[in-house]
Each structure stands twice: as structure tokens, then as C-alpha cells.
Design a protein around this motif. Sequence first.
Motif: not given
Length: 539
Positions: A409-435
Motif C-alpha cells: 500500500a505504501a508503494q502504491v500510494a507513493g508512486s501514484l503522483g509520478r504515475l499520474r504525470e506519466r499517464y497524462e503525458e501519454a494521453s490527455p484523454v485516456f491517461g486518467r481513465y487508464r491509471l
Amino acid sequence: MLAKQSNRPAARRRAVTGALGLALLGAGLPAVTATANEAEPGTARFYDQKITWSACEGMDVPKDLQCGKVTVPLDYDRPGSGTLDLALARYPATTDDPRGSVLLNFGGPGGSGVSELSAGGKEFMHLTNDYDVVTFDPRGVGRSSPVTCGPATVDIIEATNGDETLTEPEDVLRRLRDAAAECAEHSGPVLRHIGTVDAARDLDVMRRALGDDRLNYLGFSYGTRLGAVYAAQFPDKVGRMVLDGVDTLTEPLTEQGLAGARGQQTALENFLDWCVEDIACPFGQDARDARRQVEQVIASLDEDPVPTGFGEPFSGQDMVGAVGQALYSEELWPSLQRALAQLMEDGDTRGLEGFVSGGVTFPVRAPKPAEDRERAGGGLTDQEDVPMDNLPAALMAINCADDPDRPSAAQVAGSLGRLRERYEEASPVFGRYRLTQVLMCYGRPKGTDYIRDDVKDLDTARMLLVGTRGDPATPYRWTEETAERLGAPAVVLDNKGEGHTGYASSECVHRKVDDFLLYGSLPADGSSCGSETPRSEDD
């Protein structure tokens, strides 16, 4: 070729529907360290069975489609501990002396092969010139001891469907862990023995029960993973094998989600490039402005959803899920254009809702309790008793069973912010949905590492791998990477078209696949099929 699902009734399944596009992820199987074979202790009785074919009863299916079943061990490590019946369907060969059977898997995971063949069998009729064309409901799917999460399906969707995923990750993870326990309670013993490793062993029992010395196989999307795992387990039993829409065998869940976001973003941009060439395009005639308008509409609907005919709000993320489904096939582009025009001009969501609700029709009858199915001895489930949430429940169960990564849980919570940036960069439309979908396996047992570690360097008959350049779900690079991993047997066909998989959308791919299955004629490694003009579904 992926199965689609309804987003009704009130428990909207938009997050899980979108997860169908992944068809790749990964709960609780032991690693397989040796090649399986039919001589293993306790399995002989399963290999000695014969299939009895008869008319498909209680189903609205083509008259020439036949149904049957095959019995497999619940647990291959303890074959005397229980059994499962797997539902089969076939179109018999039209020749008096067929070469055997070709077995189809349509992907998902979690889609019913029997339902898919019943609805789309015309695509495969040419193969009946030399084969019985056979498909099946994998263990945990459809009529084959279907898994279910019961009311927890709603909890999973709600837990991963809002901004709380990022702002309150600890609470979301707690809800997912509780939901995973409910899935296990409602599904019964099959949940502990679900996943691609066991499904591949089921394929070999089917092969023998069908009377074939070798497995002739056509797998789509997730079905390519199943075919590759079978080839690693039973290398001397591989016949003519085709993998279309090739899955990854190595990438972790987070990277698969990123690949899906990038693929769908590319597919959306290709669709918009096509759309703006038509005066009827609701976004005008400038592609860059069209992309900006799509993002604005999604943001507006997330802030202020519009009502639907079902009395539910239709949000921007609902729109993202619907558009994502439509992008799986280039043939749907004209319909998607009309549906978006309805939304933009009249606020009418019915066209977009149709993409999400197409495909599987869920029964309204409540599922039988898990203990009742267990007492039934693993027999086939009546069609009307297949749980409403079987498709998303099976998708999660199979994907998680194939995935060995379980961050804390700590690893997931700690990585979500960085993952959000990567996903939104990959797709401004589908990034949030996929994350939100990368969390689906939290709270479930760790999956097998066999696929990631051992499905490689095969010594089998040659097999055909088809990759489509514009595939929004399984990017073309996965075809190249999987071919390199599988080694010498892999022959790659490059389909320079759009959409998910090539067999149903490209006449060139269709012809080359049939030539290989029917006549053993393989294209040269690295040969290609050119892009083809998209057809309307009304053509």
C-alpha cells in the motif's frame, strides 16, 4: 475481437469496460517449472474422454452451431480433488474428411467464446472447408463455472472511478482489499485455479478430446498470450498456430496501462484526422482544433454530466470509455462520428452509450450462490444463471492470476503522483481513465511468474504473429518484442492498418491467416499487408 460488455443496470462498469482494452494484466497460481504432458499421474481419464456434440439448447444461436463440453481437473496438481466442465461450441467442417479442428480464443480475458462464435461466426466459415471450427468458455467464464464478485463489483468501480484514487489512496486500497475477499467468497473454488497457466492445460485436454494430435489455434489479443503459454508448456503439440493482436509477455501492469493509453490516444488522433476530412465532422476541419475540442467536451461533462435515458448522469469519463471502445475497430469510425455529432449538437448520449452497451447481454436473474455451484460438481452453468458481472470479474481474476507484482500500500500510494504525470503525458484523454485500472489486483494473491520468466526460446513448429500498426490495445512493438522472445518459430506479419487485431478488418490478413491454417502456407517473416479503406458497419 475483444468482448464488450453492458454498462447497465445502475452499477455502471465503465472502469472495467475500459480495462478490456488492456486484456493483459495479472492471482495465486504456482509457478510451472516443467513442461506439462498428458502422462502425468491422475490426468489420463481426462485425456481419454470424447466430446458429444448436439444442438445448442436454450440459446438463440445459428442452427448449424453445435454445443458440447469437456471435463478438466479443478486443480492440475491434485487432479482427483474436483472437476470443471468447460462449454464448447463448433461449426462442423463442410468436407467429409477434415484435417481436424481449429480452436479459437477471442480474447478478453473473460469473454465467452461460445457467445462470440455464435454472434460472429461468419468470419470463420472459410475455415470449415477443412476444419471443425471450435471455441470454448474458459474456466471461470460464461457457462464454465463463472466467477463473480457479487455486490463488490460496484464497490470496485466506485473505488477506482474518481479523484479519490489519487487524493485518498489508502481508503481506496482498503476498499479494494475488502472487495477482493468478497470476490473469493462469491466465486467458489474455481477462483483459486483460474488464469492462463491452467487455461493452457485445459487447451491440451480439449485438443486430445477433439481427436487432434496437434493443436491448430487462432487466438486474438489476450488469446495470443494463451497460445504462447500453451506453446511453452506443450511444444511438441503445436500445430498451425496464429496469434493476432499480440500481447506482451513481460511488461508489468503499469507499463501495460501506459501502452494502452498511448495506443488509444494515437487511435483517437487517427480517427480525428479522418473525421476532419468530412464536412459532417462535428469538430470542424482542423485536426489540432478537433483534439482540443474533444478534451474540452470531456472536461465539461466531468464537471457537469448530462442525463441519459436511463436516468443516470453521463460524465466525461463515460465518454472516454465509449470512445475507447469504438476505437477498437476502424469500421466503427462512421458510427463514432455520428454519435459524437449527436452529443455535440443535441446533447444526445444514446449513440455513445451504444458503444459501451454493445456485445454481451447480461441476464437479470441473480447468480446462484457459490456453495450451490460447488455442490453441483463443476457442471455447466445454465445460460440464464451466468452472473451479471462475470465478464469484469473474470477479466480481473485472470489478469491478476497472470501478474506476479504486488506492491505494498505504501508503494502504491507513493508512486501514484509520478504515475499520474506519466499517464497524462501519454494521453490527455485516456491517461486518467487508464491509471485507475492499475490498482485492480490490489488485495489479491500474487500471480504466477511463469509467463514472464519461462515463456521464451520456444522449440515448436513455426507460428504466425500478426501485429497491426494502429492497434489501440496491443501496440505493434509488442508483436516484435514477443516474436523475439519466442524465438525461431515466430513469423511476423505487419498489418499497416487501424483497429484492434487484423483478421476481421483486413482482407489481406484474413487471406494470409486462412492460407496458413488451411494449406500451411506462411508469409515471409516481416512481410506486410497494406492499409485498407475503412468500411461502414452498414456495408
